[in-house]
Design an enzyme around this catalytic site. Sequence first.
Site, mmCIF file in Angstrom:
data_model
loop_
_atom_site.group_PDB
_atom_site.id
_atom_site.type_symbol
_atom_site.label_atom_id
_atom_site.label_comp_id
_atom_site.label_asym_id
_atom_site.label_seq_id
_atom_site.Cartn_x
_atom_site.Cartn_y
_atom_site.Cartn_z
ATOM 1 N N ASP A 280 1.119 -3.301 5.916
ATOM 2 C CA ASP A 280 0.860 -2.178 5.121
ATOM 3 C C ASP A 280 -0.666 -1.870 4.394
ATOM 4 O O ASP A 280 -1.372 -3.173 4.409
ATOM 5 C CB ASP A 280 1.770 -1.867 3.709
ATOM 6 C CG ASP A 280 2.260 -3.304 3.320
ATOM 7 O OD1 ASP A 280 1.299 -4.130 3.315
ATOM 8 O OD2 ASP A 280 3.206 -3.319 2.748
ATOM 9 N N HIS B 277 12.741 -4.352 -1.098
ATOM 10 C CA HIS B 277 11.736 -3.601 -0.100
ATOM 11 C C HIS B 277 11.121 -4.645 0.898
ATOM 12 O O HIS B 277 11.049 -5.757 0.591
ATOM 13 C CB HIS B 277 10.720 -2.637 -0.816
ATOM 14 C CG HIS B 277 9.577 -3.263 -1.411
ATOM 15 N ND1 HIS B 277 8.826 -2.692 -2.394
ATOM 16 C CD2 HIS B 277 9.128 -4.557 -1.364
ATOM 17 C CE1 HIS B 277 7.863 -3.495 -2.861
ATOM 18 N NE2 HIS B 277 8.201 -4.665 -2.007
ATOM 19 N N GLU C 176 10.498 1.268 0.629
ATOM 20 C CA GLU C 176 11.425 1.325 -0.755
ATOM 21 C C GLU C 176 12.830 1.549 -0.463
ATOM 22 O O GLU C 176 13.185 2.158 0.476
ATOM 23 C CB GLU C 176 10.888 2.259 -1.660
ATOM 24 C CG GLU C 176 9.179 2.028 -1.876
ATOM 25 C CD GLU C 176 9.016 0.718 -2.938
ATOM 26 O OE1 GLU C 176 9.782 -0.103 -2.944
ATOM 27 O OE2 GLU C 176 7.927 0.899 -3.460
ATOM 28 N N ASN D 234 13.208 -5.292 -5.549
ATOM 29 C CA ASN D 234 14.311 -4.164 -5.237
ATOM 30 C C ASN D 234 14.617 -4.134 -3.894
ATOM 31 O O ASN D 234 15.348 -3.275 -3.222
ATOM 32 C CB ASN D 234 13.447 -2.826 -5.616
ATOM 33 C CG ASN D 234 12.217 -2.368 -4.711
ATOM 34 O OD1 ASN D 234 12.040 -3.291 -3.879
ATOM 35 N ND2 ASN D 234 11.800 -1.412 -4.950
HETATM 36 C C1 F6R Z 1 2.875 -6.861 1.089
HETATM 37 C C2 F6R Z 1 4.202 -6.257 1.338
HETATM 38 C C3 F6R Z 1 5.536 -6.122 0.342
HETATM 39 C C4 F6R Z 1 5.545 -7.730 -0.333
HETATM 40 C C5 F6R Z 1 6.605 -7.543 -1.476
HETATM 41 C C6 F6R Z 1 6.580 -9.110 -2.303
HETATM 42 O O1 F6R Z 1 2.314 -6.578 2.432
HETATM 43 O O2 F6R Z 1 4.596 -5.607 2.229
HETATM 44 O O3 F6R Z 1 6.747 -5.921 0.712
HETATM 45 O O4 F6R Z 1 5.926 -8.591 0.577
HETATM 46 O O5 F6R Z 1 6.246 -6.753 -2.440
HETATM 47 O O6 F6R Z 1 5.360 -9.124 -2.885
HETATM 48 P P1 F6R Z 1 4.987 -10.443 -3.602
HETATM 49 O O7 F6R Z 1 5.093 -11.407 -2.651
HETATM 50 O O8 F6R Z 1 3.695 -10.122 -4.479
HETATM 51 O O9 F6R Z 1 6.237 -10.648 -4.596
#
Ligand code: F6R
Length: 268
Positions: free
Chosen positions: A67, A139, A144, A137
């Site tokens: 992303d 995702h 989401e 959550n």
């Molecule tokens: C990042 C991404 C998100 C993260 C997720 C966990 O490229 O796509 O899905 O993997 O939000 O984030 P952290 O590792 O910061 O807890």
Amino acid sequence: MQIIIVDNVQHVAENAADWIEELINKKPNAVLGLATGSTPIYLYQELVKKYKIGKLNFANTTSFNLDEYFGIDAHSIQSYRHFMNKNLFDHINIDKAKTFLPTCEQGENPRKQGLAYEAKIKHCGGIDLQILGIGANGHIGFNEPTSSLASRTRIKTLTKQTLKDNSRLFKENEFQPTLAMTMGIATILDAKYVLLMATGEHKAKAIKTMVTGAVSAICPASALQMHENVIVLLDKAAASELDNQEYYLWADKENHKISQQFGLFHKF
Ligand code: F6R
């Protein structure tokens, strides 16, 4: 899902780096799917170490990130391009021209950019190993809760929860994008292997729902139950709400014996 529970954050990173090392050594032109966020930072440190001692060579690898914020300048320190350069690409011998993020700059059409990203992944032969984190959550990428399980790279509006979780990365009064381009769930499911890492107690509930809940858009990561080759690497805290932990530990020992003889990947 192959659930691997290790003691701590460092062991998660080392274990994940071993998967990548074996993949690239078997397939030097491997296509990696990469993630940002706090979780993979330690993995990237391990990869840099392995590169520096000559165990890894990224000269022929290609990468696609999950992303990128919508409308953000690639040079902005908040961009995921900046994150990837700083944490990984600047320290290894990957050709930056072969590192891709799903960008969409101001004035560009996000739908066209999404389609072009999908086409580029296909053109490179598809993703061999997709690295994932998971949101509290549930995702994956920025898919989401309630994202279509058939979704492909597109623009998404982030939830209040995700914005709050990520606000730590922005200074007070600094612009925090509320839109992002993200690979879709179907894009992720197309990867030949998926390696999801989670650490910390705040991820335990999402992990339980992902592994043992119903496959549902309310927990996008649960779609991984439908994938043939998913490795879930957890520290004890992230695994703490899982039932059957003893079984996973035992199965991991058995899997280890098989991989020692035949390797970690059966597809490469
Ligand atoms: C990042 C991404 C998100 C993260 C997720 C966990 O490229 O796509 O899905 O993997 O939000 O984030 P952290 O590792 O910061 O807890």
